[in-house]
Scaffold this motif. Structure first.
Motif, PDB file in Angstrom:
ATOM      1  N   VAL A  95      54.941  32.462  55.989  1.00 17.05           N
ATOM      2  CA  VAL A  95      53.615  32.974  56.365  1.00 17.05           C
ATOM      3  C   VAL A  95      53.562  33.061  57.889  1.00 17.05           C
ATOM      4  CG1 VAL A  95      52.418  30.735  56.453  1.00 17.05           C
ATOM      5  CG2 VAL A  95      51.141  32.791  55.903  1.00 17.05           C
TER       6      VAL A  95
ATOM      7  N   SER B   8      48.925  40.280  51.814  1.00 25.56           N
ATOM      8  CA  SER B   8      49.552  41.280  52.675  1.00 25.56           C
ATOM      9  C   SER B   8      50.127  40.616  53.915  1.00 25.56           C
ATOM     10  CB  SER B   8      48.553  42.375  53.076  1.00 25.56           C
ATOM     11  OG  SER B   8      47.506  41.838  53.854  1.00 25.56           O
ATOM     12  N   ALA B   9      51.224  41.191  54.378  1.00 27.37           N
ATOM     13  CA  ALA B   9      51.896  40.684  55.573  1.00 27.37           C
ATOM     14  C   ALA B   9      51.396  41.436  56.800  1.00 27.37           C
ATOM     15  CB  ALA B   9      53.404  40.839  55.435  1.00 27.37           C
TER      16      ALA B   9
ATOM     17  N   VAL C  66      46.058  35.848  52.891  1.00 34.43           N
ATOM     18  CA  VAL C  66      46.452  35.003  51.755  1.00 34.43           C
ATOM     19  C   VAL C  66      45.304  34.890  50.757  1.00 34.43           C
ATOM     20  CG1 VAL C  66      48.134  33.656  53.089  1.00 34.43           C
ATOM     21  CG2 VAL C  66      45.769  32.875  52.957  1.00 34.43           C
TER      22      VAL C  66
ATOM     23  N   CYS D 126      59.358  32.886  59.213  1.00 29.05           N
ATOM     24  CA  CYS D 126      58.755  34.045  58.542  1.00 29.05           C
ATOM     25  C   CYS D 126      59.159  35.264  59.353  1.00 29.05           C
ATOM     26  CB  CYS D 126      57.237  33.921  58.473  1.00 29.05           C
ATOM     27  SG  CYS D 126      56.449  35.272  57.567  1.00 29.05           S
TER      28      CYS D 126
ATOM     29  N   ASP E 244      48.644  37.236  58.534  1.00 29.57           N
ATOM     30  CA  ASP E 244      48.851  37.508  57.107  1.00 29.57           C
ATOM     31  C   ASP E 244      47.561  37.237  56.340  1.00 29.57           C
ATOM     32  OD1 ASP E 244      51.502  37.960  57.756  1.00 29.57           O
ATOM     33  OD2 ASP E 244      52.296  36.266  56.596  1.00 29.57           O
TER      34      ASP E 244
ATOM     35  N   ALA F 166      46.163  27.752  49.272  1.00 29.03           N
ATOM     36  CA  ALA F 166      46.833  29.050  49.206  1.00 29.03           C
ATOM     37  C   ALA F 166      47.595  29.168  47.885  1.00 29.03           C
ATOM     38  CB  ALA F 166      47.802  29.193  50.376  1.00 29.03           C
TER      39      ALA F 166
ATOM     40  N   THR G  58      40.053  35.359  49.600  1.00 23.41           N
ATOM     41  CA  THR G  58      41.100  35.783  50.535  1.00 23.41           C
ATOM     42  C   THR G  58      40.689  35.467  51.967  1.00 23.41           C
ATOM     43  OG1 THR G  58      40.247  38.043  50.769  1.00 23.41           O
ATOM     44  CG2 THR G  58      41.942  37.676  49.063  1.00 23.41           C
TER      45      THR G  58
ATOM     46  N   ARG H   3      50.503  35.271  49.135  1.00 24.51           N
ATOM     47  CA  ARG H   3      50.225  36.184  50.243  1.00 24.51           C
ATOM     48  C   ARG H   3      49.829  37.536  49.657  1.00 24.51           C
ATOM     49  NH1 ARG H   3      54.573  37.186  54.949  1.00 24.51           N
ATOM     50  NH2 ARG H   3      55.729  38.020  53.201  1.00 24.51           N
TER      51      ARG H   3
ATOM     52  N   ARG I  76      42.407  35.719  56.334  1.00 25.16           N
ATOM     53  CA  ARG I  76      43.466  36.104  57.269  1.00 25.16           C
ATOM     54  C   ARG I  76      43.833  34.889  58.124  1.00 25.16           C
ATOM     55  NH1 ARG I  76      44.760  40.996  58.295  1.00 25.16           N
ATOM     56  NH2 ARG I  76      42.684  41.812  57.795  1.00 25.16           N
TER      57      ARG I  76
END
Length: 158
Positions: A50, A73-74, A56, A150, A54, A68, A37, A71, A39
Protein backbone atom coordinates in the motif's frame (compact mmCIF):
# COMPACT_ATOMS: atom_id res chain seq x y z
CA UNK A 1 -17.65 25.78 -0.30
CA UNK A 2 -15.70 22.54 0.02
CA UNK A 3 -16.55 20.23 2.86
CA UNK A 4 -13.75 18.97 5.07
CA UNK A 5 -12.67 15.38 4.54
CA UNK A 6 -13.17 13.24 7.62
CA UNK A 7 -9.81 11.79 8.66
CA UNK A 8 -9.93 8.29 10.08
CA UNK A 9 -7.36 5.71 11.10
CA UNK A 10 -7.48 2.59 8.92
CA UNK A 11 -5.81 -0.43 10.46
CA UNK A 12 -3.92 -3.11 8.54
CA UNK A 13 -3.17 -6.63 9.80
CA UNK A 14 -0.11 -8.55 8.66
CA UNK A 15 2.18 -11.36 9.74
CA UNK A 16 5.25 -9.92 11.52
CA UNK A 17 8.50 -10.53 9.65
CA UNK A 18 11.23 -12.44 11.40
CA UNK A 19 13.95 -10.10 12.64
CA UNK A 20 11.68 -7.09 12.14
CA UNK A 21 9.24 -5.40 14.51
CA UNK A 22 6.92 -7.61 16.57
CA UNK A 23 3.82 -5.59 15.59
CA UNK A 24 1.13 -7.28 13.53
CA UNK A 25 -0.93 -4.15 12.86
CA UNK A 26 -0.32 -0.65 11.58
CA UNK A 27 -2.74 2.28 11.55
CA UNK A 28 -2.59 4.74 8.67
CA UNK A 29 -4.40 8.06 8.43
CA UNK A 30 -6.90 8.17 5.61
CA UNK A 31 -9.53 10.53 4.26
CA UNK A 32 -12.95 8.89 4.24
CA UNK A 33 -14.47 8.77 0.76
CA UNK A 34 -17.58 6.67 1.49
CA UNK A 35 -18.98 4.56 4.33
CA UNK A 36 -16.41 1.84 3.55
CA UNK A 37 -13.58 3.43 1.51
CA UNK A 38 -10.79 5.88 2.30
CA UNK A 39 -7.68 7.37 0.66
CA UNK A 40 -4.43 6.66 2.55
CA UNK A 41 -2.80 9.93 3.65
CA UNK A 42 0.57 8.84 5.02
CA UNK A 43 3.43 6.49 4.19
CA UNK A 44 3.35 3.04 5.83
CA UNK A 45 6.32 1.97 7.93
CA UNK A 46 5.34 -1.68 8.27
CA UNK A 47 2.47 -2.58 5.92
CA UNK A 48 3.53 -3.81 2.50
CA UNK A 49 1.52 -3.41 -0.70
CA UNK A 50 0.00 0.00 0.00
CA UNK A 51 1.17 3.54 -0.77
CA UNK A 52 0.11 7.05 0.11
CA UNK A 53 -2.84 8.02 -2.07
CA UNK A 54 -4.16 4.47 -2.55
CA UNK A 55 -7.87 3.95 -1.95
CA UNK A 56 -8.68 1.08 0.42
CA UNK A 57 -11.90 -0.62 1.45
CA UNK A 58 -12.43 -1.19 5.16
CA UNK A 59 -14.83 -2.81 7.58
CA UNK A 60 -15.66 -1.21 10.92
CA UNK A 61 -15.66 -3.53 13.93
CA UNK A 62 -17.85 -3.36 17.04
CA UNK A 63 -15.28 -1.09 18.76
CA UNK A 64 -15.38 1.39 15.89
CA UNK A 65 -11.96 0.45 14.48
CA UNK A 66 -11.68 0.53 10.68
CA UNK A 67 -9.85 -2.56 9.32
CA UNK A 68 -8.53 -2.61 5.75
CA UNK A 69 -9.91 -5.48 3.68
CA UNK A 70 -8.39 -4.60 0.31
CA UNK A 71 -7.15 -1.98 -2.07
CA UNK A 72 -9.77 -0.45 -4.36
CA UNK A 73 -7.37 1.58 -6.50
CA UNK A 74 -3.67 2.32 -6.65
CA UNK A 75 -2.37 5.87 -6.70
CA UNK A 76 0.69 5.07 -8.79
CA UNK A 77 2.86 6.13 -5.86
CA UNK A 78 5.57 3.85 -4.43
CA UNK A 79 6.64 3.24 -0.84
CA UNK A 80 10.36 3.03 -0.07
CA UNK A 81 11.93 2.47 3.34
CA UNK A 82 15.50 3.54 4.06
CA UNK A 83 17.51 2.76 7.19
CA UNK A 84 20.82 4.64 7.49
CA UNK A 85 23.75 2.33 8.26
CA UNK A 86 25.05 3.45 11.69
CA UNK A 87 28.58 2.40 10.63
CA UNK A 88 28.38 4.23 7.31
CA UNK A 89 29.13 7.84 6.38
CA UNK A 90 25.60 9.02 7.28
CA UNK A 91 25.68 7.47 10.73
CA UNK A 92 22.17 7.16 12.19
CA UNK A 93 21.03 10.42 10.59
CA UNK A 94 17.58 10.36 8.98
CA UNK A 95 18.19 14.04 8.13
CA UNK A 96 21.15 13.04 5.93
CA UNK A 97 18.93 10.49 4.16
CA UNK A 98 16.31 13.20 3.60
CA UNK A 99 18.93 15.59 2.22
CA UNK A 100 20.21 13.07 -0.32
CA UNK A 101 16.74 12.19 -1.59
CA UNK A 102 15.36 15.77 -1.45
CA UNK A 103 16.58 16.51 -4.97
CA UNK A 104 13.81 14.22 -6.22
CA UNK A 105 11.13 16.19 -4.39
CA UNK A 106 10.16 13.26 -2.23
CA UNK A 107 9.31 13.50 1.43
CA UNK A 108 9.44 10.92 4.17
CA UNK A 109 8.59 10.27 7.77
CA UNK A 110 10.98 8.97 10.44
CA UNK A 111 9.90 5.92 12.43
CA UNK A 112 11.59 6.91 15.71
CA UNK A 113 14.77 8.29 17.23
CA UNK A 114 15.71 4.79 18.38
CA UNK A 115 15.17 3.32 14.91
CA UNK A 116 15.79 6.05 12.30
CA UNK A 117 14.06 4.31 9.40
CA UNK A 118 12.62 6.78 6.89
CA UNK A 119 9.52 5.80 4.91
CA UNK A 120 9.32 7.72 1.62
CA UNK A 121 6.53 8.26 -0.85
CA UNK A 122 7.86 8.27 -4.41
CA UNK A 123 5.03 9.97 -6.32
CA UNK A 124 3.56 8.82 -9.60
CA UNK A 125 5.38 10.56 -12.42
CA UNK A 126 8.52 11.05 -10.32
CA UNK A 127 12.07 10.33 -11.44
CA UNK A 128 11.91 6.63 -10.56
CA UNK A 129 15.09 5.88 -12.54
CA UNK A 130 17.06 8.53 -10.62
CA UNK A 131 15.64 7.51 -7.24
CA UNK A 132 16.46 3.85 -7.88
CA UNK A 133 19.99 4.71 -9.00
CA UNK A 134 20.61 6.73 -5.81
CA UNK A 135 19.14 3.99 -3.59
CA UNK A 136 21.40 1.38 -5.19
CA UNK A 137 24.45 3.67 -4.96
CA UNK A 138 23.70 4.37 -1.30
CA UNK A 139 23.42 0.68 -0.47
CA UNK A 140 26.60 -0.19 -2.41
CA UNK A 141 28.53 2.61 -0.67
CA UNK A 142 27.31 1.67 2.81
CA UNK A 143 25.08 4.70 3.39
CA UNK A 144 21.91 2.72 4.05
CA UNK A 145 19.79 -0.34 3.55
CA UNK A 146 16.52 0.05 1.67
CA UNK A 147 13.46 -1.85 0.60
CA UNK A 148 10.61 -1.14 -1.78
CA UNK A 149 7.39 -2.20 -0.09
CA UNK A 150 4.89 -1.02 -2.71
CA UNK A 151 5.76 -0.37 -6.34
CA UNK A 152 4.24 -0.03 -9.78
CA UNK A 153 5.25 -1.36 -13.18
CA UNK A 154 6.60 2.14 -13.87
CA UNK A 155 8.93 1.75 -10.88
CA UNK A 156 10.15 -1.73 -11.81
CA UNK A 157 10.65 -0.75 -15.48
CA UNK A 158 12.51 2.50 -14.73
Amino acid sequence: MESAVEMIKVWFRFVPREGWFPQDTEGLWAGRLSPDTARVQNVPFLQDGVAEGDVVRFETDSRGLHWAVGRVSASGNCTIRVVPDPCGPLGRSPQAVHQLLARFGIAGEVFSEDFPMVAFNAPFGGDFHGIKALLIQGEEEGWWHYEVSCATDEWWNA
